[in-house]
Design a protein around this motif. Sequence first.
Motif, PDB file in Angstrom:
ATOM      1  N   UNK A   1       0.837  -1.205   0.000  1.00  0.00           N
ATOM      2  CA  UNK A   1       0.000   0.000   0.000  1.00  0.00           C
ATOM      3  C   UNK A   1       0.866   1.247   0.000  1.00  0.00           C
ATOM      4  N   UNK A   2       1.980   1.236   0.742  1.00  0.00           N
ATOM      5  CA  UNK A   2       2.881   2.381   0.754  1.00  0.00           C
ATOM      6  C   UNK A   2       3.402   2.688  -0.646  1.00  0.00           C
ATOM      7  N   UNK A   3       3.711   1.654  -1.407  1.00  0.00           N
ATOM      8  CA  UNK A   3       4.184   1.859  -2.779  1.00  0.00           C
ATOM      9  C   UNK A   3       3.117   2.522  -3.633  1.00  0.00           C
TER      10      UNK A   3
ATOM     11  N   UNK B   1       2.862   6.225  -2.604  1.00  0.00           N
ATOM     12  CA  UNK B   1       3.978   6.979  -3.174  1.00  0.00           C
ATOM     13  C   UNK B   1       3.754   7.223  -4.660  1.00  0.00           C
ATOM     14  N   UNK B   2       3.227   6.221  -5.351  1.00  0.00           N
ATOM     15  CA  UNK B   2       2.928   6.367  -6.773  1.00  0.00           C
ATOM     16  C   UNK B   2       1.819   7.397  -6.991  1.00  0.00           C
ATOM     17  N   UNK B   3       0.786   7.356  -6.132  1.00  0.00           N
ATOM     18  CA  UNK B   3      -0.315   8.318  -6.244  1.00  0.00           C
ATOM     19  C   UNK B   3       0.187   9.750  -6.060  1.00  0.00           C
TER      20      UNK B   3
ATOM     21  N   UNK C   1       2.957  15.653  -6.439  1.00  0.00           N
ATOM     22  CA  UNK C   1       3.134  16.030  -5.036  1.00  0.00           C
ATOM     23  C   UNK C   1       4.464  15.485  -4.524  1.00  0.00           C
ATOM     24  N   UNK C   2       5.135  16.263  -3.704  1.00  0.00           N
ATOM     25  CA  UNK C   2       6.485  15.923  -3.271  1.00  0.00           C
ATOM     26  C   UNK C   2       6.538  15.160  -1.953  1.00  0.00           C
TER      27      UNK C   2
ATOM     28  N   UNK D   1      10.230   8.660  -1.134  1.00  0.00           N
ATOM     29  CA  UNK D   1       9.135   9.452  -0.583  1.00  0.00           C
ATOM     30  C   UNK D   1       9.578  10.254   0.634  1.00  0.00           C
ATOM     31  N   UNK D   2       9.195  11.550   0.642  1.00  0.00           N
ATOM     32  CA  UNK D   2       9.377  12.389   1.825  1.00  0.00           C
ATOM     33  C   UNK D   2       8.122  12.256   2.680  1.00  0.00           C
ATOM     34  N   UNK D   3       8.280  11.778   3.913  1.00  0.00           N
ATOM     35  CA  UNK D   3       7.128  11.413   4.740  1.00  0.00           C
ATOM     36  C   UNK D   3       7.064  12.277   5.992  1.00  0.00           C
TER      37      UNK D   3
END
Length: 209
Positions: A158-160, A163-165, A171-172, A196-198
């Motif tokens: 789901x995280x992948x 990040x793709x979305x 969006x950064x 991904x910047x989280x």
Amino acid sequence: MTRRAARSSGVATQADLADYYRIRDRAAVARSIADLVDAGELHPVHVRGWERGGRPLAAWRHHEAVLPRRVGTAAVLTPFDPVVWFRDRALRVFDLDYRIEIYVPAEKRKYGYYSLPVLVGDRIAARVDLKADRATATLQVQSAWWEPQARPGDAEAIASELALAAAWQGLEHVSVSGWGDATAALHAALTAHATTSVHRHLHARETAP
């Protein structure tokens, strides 16, 4: 036939077919099914758990449909995706009782304003409520919840997808609230996602009683 086979091999009831093709004339659908059965295109099947009034629901499978050994995919679904649009089928096939809560008062929402089902393999594993904050170039995960069919490792898949979305929306960053039983696992999985910047943010419901 099991529910998993029904998910993967394209099994459908008359109501499923009518809804998918937006056909209101149910008699015409019944006639078409009968013609396809006579032609050998469709085969009648029974799916364990598909019942109404104690009787099995009539269902059919295309003669070329096969059960794959593995379904290796993940996707964030919109409320208008055929997979979940027909609530009766979503409940039968995925054990998913789904409706968007746009018109539900904020304090009474269970999953969020616009929660989206997440498909992992042939299961609905979670729901996420997403919002694009253009001002900060951030995809906000407003809430995240596990479904009964979730399994270990789903957070990474789901995280992948999240990040793709974020990437295809330009969006950064991705920011995850703490509202929902899946938020901690998703935040950890996103943090481990190198591209991904989280961040974290506080949802109003986190402080609600």
